[in-house]
Design an enzyme around this catalytic site. Structure first.
Site, PDB file in Angstrom:
ATOM      1  CG  ASP A  29      42.985  30.221  39.587  1.00 29.47           C
ATOM      2  OD1 ASP A  29      41.846  29.986  39.141  1.00 29.47           O
ATOM      3  OD2 ASP A  29      43.295  31.322  40.108  1.00 29.47           O
ATOM      4  N   GLY A  91      28.868  32.923  40.161  1.00 32.68           N
ATOM      5  CA  GLY A  91      30.143  33.564  40.496  1.00 32.68           C
ATOM      6  C   GLY A  91      31.200  33.431  39.419  1.00 32.68           C
ATOM      7  CG  HIS A  98      37.067  28.612  33.851  1.00 28.41           C
ATOM      8  ND1 HIS A  98      36.309  29.628  33.304  1.00 28.41           N
ATOM      9  CD2 HIS A  98      37.060  28.818  35.182  1.00 28.41           C
ATOM     10  CE1 HIS A  98      35.874  30.412  34.273  1.00 28.41           C
ATOM     11  NE2 HIS A  98      36.303  29.943  35.427  1.00 28.41           N
TER      12      HIS A  98
HETATM   13  P1  AMP Z   1      35.708  31.902  37.809  1.00 31.16           P
HETATM   14  O1  AMP Z   1      35.591  32.895  38.938  1.00 31.16           O
HETATM   15  O2  AMP Z   1      35.079  30.576  38.056  1.00 31.16           O
HETATM   16  O3  AMP Z   1      35.287  32.526  36.497  1.00 31.16           O
HETATM   17  O4  AMP Z   1      37.255  31.561  37.692  1.00 31.16           O
HETATM   18  C1  AMP Z   1      38.180  32.386  37.056  1.00 31.16           C
HETATM   19  C2  AMP Z   1      39.514  32.039  37.595  1.00 31.16           C
HETATM   20  O5  AMP Z   1      40.492  32.567  36.723  1.00 31.16           O
HETATM   21  C3  AMP Z   1      39.791  32.640  38.982  1.00 31.16           C
HETATM   22  O6  AMP Z   1      40.054  31.580  39.917  1.00 31.16           O
HETATM   23  C4  AMP Z   1      41.040  33.504  38.750  1.00 31.16           C
HETATM   24  O7  AMP Z   1      41.949  33.449  39.834  1.00 31.16           O
HETATM   25  C5  AMP Z   1      41.617  32.904  37.488  1.00 31.16           C
HETATM   26  N1  AMP Z   1      42.429  33.805  36.679  1.00 31.16           N
HETATM   27  C6  AMP Z   1      42.148  35.081  36.338  1.00 31.16           C
HETATM   28  N2  AMP Z   1      43.134  35.583  35.554  1.00 31.16           N
HETATM   29  C7  AMP Z   1      44.037  34.588  35.394  1.00 31.16           C
HETATM   30  C8  AMP Z   1      45.279  34.480  34.695  1.00 31.16           C
HETATM   31  N3  AMP Z   1      45.791  35.502  33.975  1.00 31.16           N
HETATM   32  N4  AMP Z   1      45.953  33.319  34.773  1.00 31.16           N
HETATM   33  C9  AMP Z   1      45.467  32.286  35.489  1.00 31.16           C
HETATM   34  N5  AMP Z   1      44.306  32.316  36.154  1.00 31.16           N
HETATM   35  C10 AMP Z   1      43.596  33.449  36.121  1.00 31.16           C
END
Ligand code: AMP
Ligand code: ZN
Length: 112
Positions: A29, A91, A98
């Site tokens: 992440d 959220g 994922h």
């Molecule tokens: P959610 O809020 O459950 O949809 O989780 C999305 C996650 O994706 C968050 O924890 C972000 O920090 C992560 N995220 C967003 N963009 C990227 C990226 N380019 N590479 C890795 N993680 C990411």
């Protein structure tokens, strides 16, 4: 489709991969909430757990089967937490299914 995680799967956006097979990708992440914070995703697009059905359960099960392998590779022998956020109230910020794997410390705030 304009999906961030589909672009990561396609290699159009860089990621730090920790596990990959034919159906599953796991990467760090970008904004970690724990010493270990990894996202495990299907390579094919599924919006969220809310869209899991008989047509995609095979690939979803492969994602779940990969979780203990990813956890082991990340050194999470003392346990970890798996979270998947769904929709607005859950959220969810990225609309590609994922599973967060969080660990590397005793985790705070237990909601369930
Ligand atoms: P959610 O809020 O459950 O949809 O989780 C999305 C996650 O994706 C968050 O924890 C972000 O920090 C992560 N995220 C967003 N963009 C990227 C990226 N380019 N590479 C890795 N993680 C990411
Ligand atoms: Zn996607």
């Amino acid at each position: 489709m304009d999906c961030l995680f589909c672009k990561i799967v396609a290699g159009e956006i860089p990621s730090t991969k920790v596990y990959e097979d034919d159906n599953v990708l796991a990467f760090k992440d970008i904004n970690p909430n724990a010493p270990v914070h990894v996202l495990v995703i299907p390579k094919t697009h599924i919006d969220s757990v809310d869209c899991v059905d008989a047509n995609n359960i095979d690939v979803v099960s492969k994602v779940i089967v990969a979780i203990p392998t990813v956890a082991k590779e990340c050194g999470l022998a003392n346990g970890y937490r798996v979270i998947t956020n769904v929709g607005e109230d859950g959220g969810q910020s990225v609309k590609h299914l994922h599973f967060h794997i969080l660990g590397g410390e005793k985790l705070p705030v237990k909601l369930a």
